[in-house]
Design an enzyme around this catalytic site. Structure first.
Site, PDB file in Angstrom:
ATOM      1  N   HIS A  50      10.600  -2.055  -4.943  1.00 30.39           N
ATOM      2  CA  HIS A  50      10.415  -0.808  -4.698  1.00 30.39           C
ATOM      3  C   HIS A  50      11.401   0.296  -5.126  1.00 30.39           C
ATOM      4  O   HIS A  50      11.468   1.405  -5.223  1.00 30.39           O
ATOM      5  CB  HIS A  50       9.928  -0.540  -3.206  1.00 30.39           C
ATOM      6  CG  HIS A  50      10.890  -0.902  -2.515  1.00 30.39           C
ATOM      7  ND1 HIS A  50      11.583  -2.031  -2.166  1.00 30.39           N
ATOM      8  CD2 HIS A  50      11.717   0.193  -1.604  1.00 30.39           C
ATOM      9  CE1 HIS A  50      12.625  -1.937  -1.481  1.00 30.39           C
ATOM     10  NE2 HIS A  50      12.641  -0.668  -1.023  1.00 30.39           N
ATOM     11  N   ASP A  51      12.625  -0.326  -5.199  1.00 30.68           N
ATOM     12  CA  ASP A  51      13.817   0.535  -5.593  1.00 30.68           C
ATOM     13  C   ASP A  51      14.211   0.282  -7.140  1.00 30.68           C
ATOM     14  O   ASP A  51      15.131   0.983  -7.445  1.00 30.68           O
ATOM     15  CB  ASP A  51      15.176  -0.014  -4.725  1.00 30.68           C
ATOM     16  CG  ASP A  51      14.915   0.730  -3.418  1.00 30.68           C
ATOM     17  OD1 ASP A  51      14.100   1.463  -3.149  1.00 30.68           O
ATOM     18  OD2 ASP A  51      15.464   0.113  -2.471  1.00 30.68           O
TER      19      ASP A  51
ATOM     20  N   ASN B 213      -9.776   3.566   3.582  1.00 32.07           N
ATOM     21  CA  ASN B 213     -10.453   4.534   4.111  1.00 32.07           C
ATOM     22  C   ASN B 213     -10.552   5.740   3.251  1.00 32.07           C
ATOM     23  O   ASN B 213     -11.158   6.623   3.853  1.00 32.07           O
ATOM     24  CB  ASN B 213      -9.929   4.686   5.232  1.00 32.07           C
ATOM     25  CG  ASN B 213      -8.530   5.330   5.577  1.00 32.07           C
ATOM     26  OD1 ASN B 213      -7.863   5.301   4.262  1.00 32.07           O
ATOM     27  ND2 ASN B 213      -8.112   5.533   6.608  1.00 32.07           N
TER      28      ASN B 213
ATOM     29  N   ASP C 178      -8.467   7.951   1.971  1.00 41.48           N
ATOM     30  CA  ASP C 178      -7.805   9.287   2.338  1.00 41.48           C
ATOM     31  C   ASP C 178      -6.356   9.087   1.091  1.00 41.48           C
ATOM     32  O   ASP C 178      -5.511  10.108   1.282  1.00 41.48           O
ATOM     33  CB  ASP C 178      -7.144   9.003   3.462  1.00 41.48           C
ATOM     34  CG  ASP C 178      -6.084   7.943   3.971  1.00 41.48           C
ATOM     35  OD1 ASP C 178      -5.946   7.033   2.983  1.00 41.48           O
ATOM     36  OD2 ASP C 178      -5.515   7.966   4.858  1.00 41.48           O
TER      37      ASP C 178
ATOM     38  N   ASP D 278      -6.230   1.370  -0.877  1.00 42.53           N
ATOM     39  CA  ASP D 278      -6.596   2.281   0.056  1.00 42.53           C
ATOM     40  C   ASP D 278      -8.073   1.808   0.520  1.00 42.53           C
ATOM     41  O   ASP D 278      -8.956   1.654  -0.158  1.00 42.53           O
ATOM     42  CB  ASP D 278      -6.609   3.720  -0.266  1.00 42.53           C
ATOM     43  CG  ASP D 278      -7.209   4.678   0.719  1.00 42.53           C
ATOM     44  OD1 ASP D 278      -7.327   4.456   1.812  1.00 42.53           O
ATOM     45  OD2 ASP D 278      -7.784   5.797  -0.142  1.00 42.53           O
TER      46      ASP D 278
ATOM     47  N   GLU E  72      19.224  -7.459   2.155  1.00 40.42           N
ATOM     48  CA  GLU E  72      19.426  -6.657   1.291  1.00 40.42           C
ATOM     49  C   GLU E  72      20.997  -6.297   1.063  1.00 40.42           C
ATOM     50  O   GLU E  72      21.595  -5.842   2.265  1.00 40.42           O
ATOM     51  CB  GLU E  72      18.772  -5.231   0.981  1.00 40.42           C
ATOM     52  CG  GLU E  72      19.014  -4.377  -0.085  1.00 40.42           C
ATOM     53  CD  GLU E  72      18.668  -3.187  -0.103  1.00 40.42           C
ATOM     54  OE1 GLU E  72      18.006  -2.416  -0.916  1.00 40.42           O
ATOM     55  OE2 GLU E  72      18.303  -2.698   1.083  1.00 40.42           O
TER      56      GLU E  72
ATOM     57  N   ASP F  89      -3.233   0.951   3.037  1.00 43.27           N
ATOM     58  CA  ASP F  89      -3.172   0.921   4.121  1.00 43.27           C
ATOM     59  C   ASP F  89      -3.356  -0.766   4.754  1.00 43.27           C
ATOM     60  O   ASP F  89      -3.470  -1.334   3.641  1.00 43.27           O
ATOM     61  CB  ASP F  89      -4.278   1.625   4.985  1.00 43.27           C
ATOM     62  CG  ASP F  89      -5.596   1.416   4.401  1.00 43.27           C
ATOM     63  OD1 ASP F  89      -6.049   0.301   4.062  1.00 43.27           O
ATOM     64  OD2 ASP F  89      -6.384   2.551   4.021  1.00 43.27           O
TER      65      ASP F  89
ATOM     66  N   ASP G 175       9.801  -5.678   7.064  1.00 40.60           N
ATOM     67  CA  ASP G 175      11.266  -4.966   6.594  1.00 40.60           C
ATOM     68  C   ASP G 175      11.743  -4.339   7.863  1.00 40.60           C
ATOM     69  O   ASP G 175      11.134  -3.942   8.692  1.00 40.60           O
ATOM     70  CB  ASP G 175      10.583  -3.657   5.620  1.00 40.60           C
ATOM     71  CG  ASP G 175      11.741  -3.580   4.628  1.00 40.60           C
ATOM     72  OD1 ASP G 175      12.852  -3.386   4.644  1.00 40.60           O
ATOM     73  OD2 ASP G 175      11.126  -3.467   3.344  1.00 40.60           O
TER      74      ASP G 175
ATOM     75  N   ASP H 215      17.007  -4.335   5.485  1.00 36.50           N
ATOM     76  CA  ASP H 215      17.422  -3.267   4.364  1.00 36.50           C
ATOM     77  C   ASP H 215      18.939  -3.099   4.814  1.00 36.50           C
ATOM     78  O   ASP H 215      19.432  -2.957   5.976  1.00 36.50           O
ATOM     79  CB  ASP H 215      16.691  -1.944   4.874  1.00 36.50           C
ATOM     80  CG  ASP H 215      16.894  -0.681   4.097  1.00 36.50           C
ATOM     81  OD1 ASP H 215      16.332  -1.028   2.804  1.00 36.50           O
ATOM     82  OD2 ASP H 215      17.257   0.247   4.297  1.00 36.50           O
TER      83      ASP H 215
END
Length: 546
Positions: A323-324, A14, A16, A12, A247, A20, A89, A190
């Protein structure tokens, strides 16, 4: 060598609490130091974030949480200035239900977008067939305005596109050109082998006690898939210098030979799921949810099937994590605390010396572990939450405590905790509260400490990457498995133009004796100091040039 970035959890800039694009740019020196060639970003397009960006509302706009298109252009330029490539992606089996195409499509059966999605009339007042969705529940949702159901193989907010409609395909090719013309270097696609469905959409088989049928036989590797991929290649991909990986759940080596043919008419490689799907629940209704260890002989058989099946015919993508998937060191090693670093290095050796393109998922190079959550409210992922509600509360197949143990072992959220940069507050990810809770062990496992320790997992991965760039036998060699039934050691040979590589990996917490005539070779890499030649200590890994 590809490094996968989950932008929301990487860095991150900024404050929040959400990672990003500028945060990624800030960490390019770190990635350059690791030695990777390609960065793959999970979706950064405008999205309601029902499925963390895999429900896209506008393919040509950046999700505001991640920054602006100017930020993207500057990131891409910085990536190229650092000698790296960028893969995006591509999610085109489905869109978000907030996409303008779907908003128009659901209005009536007559408009210009009416046939952009897969709509069917009710059958006896119910869904058109018995298919279940991947995130639980029915794969169909009714829209009163049209008086029809639409198909969504994932969440109801992710309607499937109708690839039988040539106009849809041309729209997809147009959005691909938009990004390729900006200068990106390829796509990870994907669930791309789900774009062609079997005509008629017949009912799927029902597991005993199941409410919904299994649609996979009719929705993966469909009758027009090769045709669609060849058209995409002909009209778009072949016009650019790009890398592509599809994928593909349910793919086989035989099918992958077609999709990744060295003739180059479709894709460069596929992601298959066989080796990460070996441990299942005896109750088939629970699908992937289990807490069982994977049997080493089955893992070896699976990986070997792909090594041998694509040798000289196609190309493998190599991965443990993404990520899965849960964190590999927690999944494939029986002890992710005492032997964490040794096991992480051993797993890296096993994978990176195989034939194919290795993928490193953010934090894998640090030996990051599962979060080991114990309460449902600690989870964020739609798949995990839906599964709990479906199997515990609705169908009462499994008790609450057991399902929580399954989530701790298999949930996708294990991979999505913020990147562990240092031991300060929020692990150096953000000065604000992160969008998702940190893994509590970030004070012991973080990039700052790894970079300060020459024997760390990070520097071991750096060596693995450097060796692949240096040694032709690692890149191109044929593969031969040794001792297929050995449940403790995974050993194999690679051979190329008279050079042989011997790779030996102990997958246990035990010290074992093995003799592969390794004394005849030159030690290339090891995760322990020198010891007895034929003795393998817990999670010991060695590679020799013979």
């Amino acid at each position: 060598m590809v490094y996968q970035i989950y932008p929301r959890s990487f860095q991150d800039s900024n404050n929040d609490g959400i990672g990003d694009l500028n945060g990624i740019k800030q960490r390019l020196p770190y990635l350059k130091k690791l030695g990777v060639d390609v960065l793959w970003l999970n979706p950064i397009y405008q999205s309601p974030d029902v499925d963390n960006g895999y429900d896209i509302a506008d393919y040509e706009k950046i999700q505001p949480d991640f920054g602006t298109m100017t930020d993207f252009d500057q990131l891409l330029a910085a990536i190229h200035e650092n000698g790296l490539k960028l893969v995006m992606d591509l999610v085109v089996n489905h869109t978000s239900d907030q996409h303008k195409w779907f908003q128009e499509s659901k209005r009536s059966q007559d408009g210009p977008y009416a046939d952009y999605y897969i709509w069917r009339d009710p059958v006896d007042g119910h869904e058109p067939n018995n298919w279940g969705a991947s995130f639980n529940g029915s794969a169909w949702t009714y829209v009163p305005e049209r008086g029809q159901y639409y198909l969504h193989l994932f969440a109801p907010e992710q309607p499937d596109l109708n690839w039988e409609n040539e106009e849809v395909r041309q729209q997809v090719y147009s959005l691909m050109r938009f990004w390729l013309d900006k200068g990106i270097d390829g796509f990870r696609m994907d669930v791309i082998n789900m774009i062609s469905k079997v005509p008629g959409l017949p009912d799927g088989p029902l597991a005993q006690g199941a409410v919904y049928g299994d649609s996979s036989k009719f929705t993966t590797n469909g009758p027009r898939l090769n045709e669609f991929l060849q058209e995409m290649n002909r009209e778009v991909l072949s016009q650019y210098d790009v890398m592509t990986v599809g994928e593909m759940p349910g793919v086989t080596p035989e099918l992958a030979q077609q999709y990744t043919s060295l003739a180059g008419t479709e894709l460069n490689m596929v992601f298959q799921f066989e080796h990460v799907s070996l441990a299942g629940n005896p109750d088939r209704r629970l699908g992937k949810w289990n807490d069982q260890p994977i049997k080493l002989s089955e893992l070896k058989k699976s990986l070997s099937r792909w090594q041998e099946g694509l040798d000289g015919k196609g190309w493998n993508s190599l991965y443990w994590n993404n990520h899965d998937q849960p964190r590999a060191v927690s999944r494939f090693a029986t002890d992710d605390s005492k032997y964490r670093a040794k096991a992480a290095k051993m797993l890296g050796t096993t994978l990176h010396f195989l034939q194919g393109t290795p993928y490193v998922y953010e934090g894998e190079e640090l030996g990051m572990t599962n979060a080991h959550y114990t309460q449902l409210q600690q989870y964020e992922d739609i798949e995990s939450l839906n599964a709990f509600h479906e199997y515990v509360e609705k169908e009462k197949i499994v008790d609450e405590q057991t399902m929580l143990e399954y989530l701790a072992h298999m949930s996708r959220d294990n991979a999505r905790t913020p990147m562990q940069w240092d031991d300060t507050q929020n692990a150096g990810f953000s000065a604000a509260k992160p969008w998702f809770a940190l893994n509590p062990n970030y004070r012991e496992i973080n990039a700052k400490d790894e970079l300060a320790e020459q024997d760390s997992v990070f520097y071991y991965y750096q060596k693995l990457i450097k060796l692949r760039h240096q040694e032709a036998v690692i890149r191109y060699g044929s593969y031969q498995l040794l001792d297929p039934k050995d449940e403790q050691v995974f050993a194999y040979l690679r051979e190329f133009q008279g050079t042989t590589l011997l790779v030996i990996n102990n997958f246990t917490t035990e010290t074992v004796e093995r003799d592969y005539d390794q004394g005849k070779g030159k030690l290339l890499l090891a995760n322990y100091p020198a010891g007895k030649l034929t003795e393998l200590r817990p999670y010991e890994s060695r590679a020799y040039l013979l």
